[in-house]
Design a protein around this motif. Structure first.
Motif, PDB file in Angstrom:
ATOM      1  N   ALA A  83       6.580  62.829  39.612  1.00 12.60           N
ATOM      2  CA  ALA A  83       7.944  62.786  40.166  1.00 12.60           C
ATOM      3  C   ALA A  83       8.053  61.685  41.217  1.00 12.60           C
ATOM      4  O   ALA A  83       9.000  60.885  41.214  1.00 12.60           O
ATOM      5  CB  ALA A  83       8.290  64.140  40.784  1.00 12.60           C
ATOM      6  N   ALA A  84       7.066  61.627  42.122  1.00 15.11           N
ATOM      7  CA  ALA A  84       7.105  60.631  43.200  1.00 15.11           C
ATOM      8  C   ALA A  84       6.975  59.220  42.641  1.00 15.11           C
ATOM      9  O   ALA A  84       7.634  58.283  43.113  1.00 15.11           O
ATOM     10  CB  ALA A  84       5.990  60.924  44.204  1.00 15.11           C
ATOM     11  N   ILE A  90      10.861  62.445  47.038  1.00 15.67           N
ATOM     12  CA  ILE A  90      11.261  63.815  46.660  1.00 15.67           C
ATOM     13  C   ILE A  90      11.939  64.422  47.891  1.00 15.67           C
ATOM     14  O   ILE A  90      11.394  64.379  49.002  1.00 15.67           O
ATOM     15  CB  ILE A  90      10.043  64.685  46.267  1.00 15.67           C
ATOM     16  N   HIS A  91      13.159  64.943  47.700  1.00 15.23           N
ATOM     17  CA  HIS A  91      13.912  65.515  48.826  1.00 15.23           C
ATOM     18  C   HIS A  91      14.119  67.023  48.715  1.00 15.23           C
ATOM     19  O   HIS A  91      14.274  67.695  49.728  1.00 15.23           O
ATOM     20  CB  HIS A  91      15.297  64.856  48.916  1.00 15.23           C
ATOM     21  N   LEU A 135       8.699  65.443  51.333  1.00 18.40           N
ATOM     22  CA  LEU A 135       9.950  65.777  52.020  1.00 18.40           C
ATOM     23  C   LEU A 135       9.949  65.178  53.434  1.00 18.40           C
ATOM     24  O   LEU A 135      10.933  64.589  53.874  1.00 18.40           O
ATOM     25  CB  LEU A 135      10.142  67.304  52.079  1.00 18.40           C
ATOM     26  N   GLU A 136       8.819  65.317  54.113  1.00 18.64           N
ATOM     27  CA  GLU A 136       8.723  64.763  55.471  1.00 18.64           C
ATOM     28  C   GLU A 136       8.844  63.242  55.460  1.00 18.64           C
ATOM     29  O   GLU A 136       9.502  62.664  56.323  1.00 18.64           O
ATOM     30  CB  GLU A 136       7.372  65.143  56.087  1.00 18.64           C
ATOM     31  N   ALA A 137       8.237  62.632  54.464  1.00 18.99           N
ATOM     32  CA  ALA A 137       8.289  61.157  54.378  1.00 18.99           C
ATOM     33  C   ALA A 137       9.720  60.673  54.205  1.00 18.99           C
ATOM     34  O   ALA A 137      10.073  59.576  54.648  1.00 18.99           O
ATOM     35  CB  ALA A 137       7.418  60.674  53.215  1.00 18.99           C
TER      36      ALA A 137
END
Ligand SMILES: NC(=O)c1ccc[n+]([C@@H]2O[C@H](COP(=O)([O-])OP(=O)(O)OC[C@H]3O[C@@H](n4cnc5c(N)ncnc54)[C@H](O)[C@@H]3O)[C@@H](O)[C@H]2O)c1
Length: 262
Positions: A83-84, A90-91, A135-137
């Motif tokens: 996915a990435a 990815i959110h 998500l954090e990125a």
């Protein structure tokens, strides 16, 4: 249902969303709705053929089909990496994949119990753990876990499922508290009965072999006078994963036509 048939509106514009169990039922309706609202979607399912079909319906520029067993760590890592790599970020994660169980506590088998916990609970844990750094990125994000009314009230002959969905509710609260300072919201949906392939054995058993009778007996439990549609659940999922729910975390939402209000 095609993406064009779903009313869009850009509420997830620019977001990348993973939906597990998206090959049919609630997950399929949700992946389709999210794409109609501008998301690029990872259609993740144990059944590779069904995932490919849903991704094809959505359109290859906006959807990636991924075969995954959410209960298997290596499989989850490969899905999240793919996915990435494909979308660059990815959110959002919708931990929707789930399986039922069979039997009251004295009739349930250990095998059924363990599979129910592996998919519903360990799957939610593994997928969440795998996406958090992504998500954090991206500056934060949101995770939505799939509970059930079975987490909130006792449902006959569903011991393992009730316990597993109860664990998903508790895990949601724990994750929400831990991840809020890191910009990640975590919520839980608790759908009432939605007519999907998952529910057919339960409805048939409730009707003692007669599906229509099983349906009628089940509808009696719903003040609103009908069962849910996958789209009812997808609409709530869209809200909770969108920025409109920016102040909502650690919450548990029955979407059940009033079933648990009685
Ligand atoms: N249908 C209902 O009445 C209802 C009510 C409350 C909660 N739920 C929950 O909603 C979720 C979706 O239910 P549904 O009715 O759409 O089910 P469904 O059976 O129609 O679809 C579930 C999908 O998940 C996939 N899946 C199963 N195990 C998997 C695994 N290990 N890894 C990846 N994918 C896997 C299946 O292949 C299937 O495509 C489940 O978590 C279920 O427990 C459903």
């Amino acid at each position: 249902m095609s993406v064009d048939a779903v009313q869009g509106g850009g509420r997830l514009e620019g977001k990348v969303a993973i939906v597990t169990g998206a090959g049919r039922g609630i997950g399929r309706a949700s992946a389709t709705l999210f794409a109609a609202h501008g998301a690029r979607v990872v259609v993740a399912d144990l059944d590779a053929g069904r995932a490919a079909e849903v991704a094809r319906e959505i359109g290859s520029e906006r959807a990636l089909a991924a075969a995954v067993d959410v209960a298997d760590q290596g499989s989850v890592t490969a899905m999240v990496d793919a996915a990435a790599e494909r979308f660059g970020a990815i959110h959002l994660l919708y931990n929707n994949a789930g399986v039922n169980s069979d039997g009251a506590v004295d009739r349930a088998t250990l095998e059924d119990w363990e599979r129910c916990f592996a998919v519903n609970v360990t799957g939610t844990f593994l997928c969440s753990r795998a996406v958090i750094a992504h998500l954090e990125a991206g500056g934060g994000g949101a995770i939505l876990n799939q509970g059930s009314v079975a987490a909130l009230v006792g449902i006959r002959n569903f011991a393992a499922y009730c316990a597993a969905k109860g664990a998903v509710v508790a895990l949601t609260r724990s994750m929400a508290v831990d991840l809020a300072p890191r910009g990640i919201r975590v919520n839980c949906l608790c759908p009432g009965t939605v007519y999907t392939p998952l529910m057919e054995p339960m409805l048939r058993e409730r009707g003692e072999g007669d599906m229509q009778r099983g349906l009628d007996l089940t509808i009696e439990k719903y003040p609103i006078g009908r069962l849910g549609e996958p789209e009812d659940i997808a609409a709530a999922a869209l809200f909770l994963l969108s920025d409109e729910a920016a102040f909502v975390t650690g919450s548990v939402h029955p979407v059940d036509g009033g079933m648990t209000a009685q």
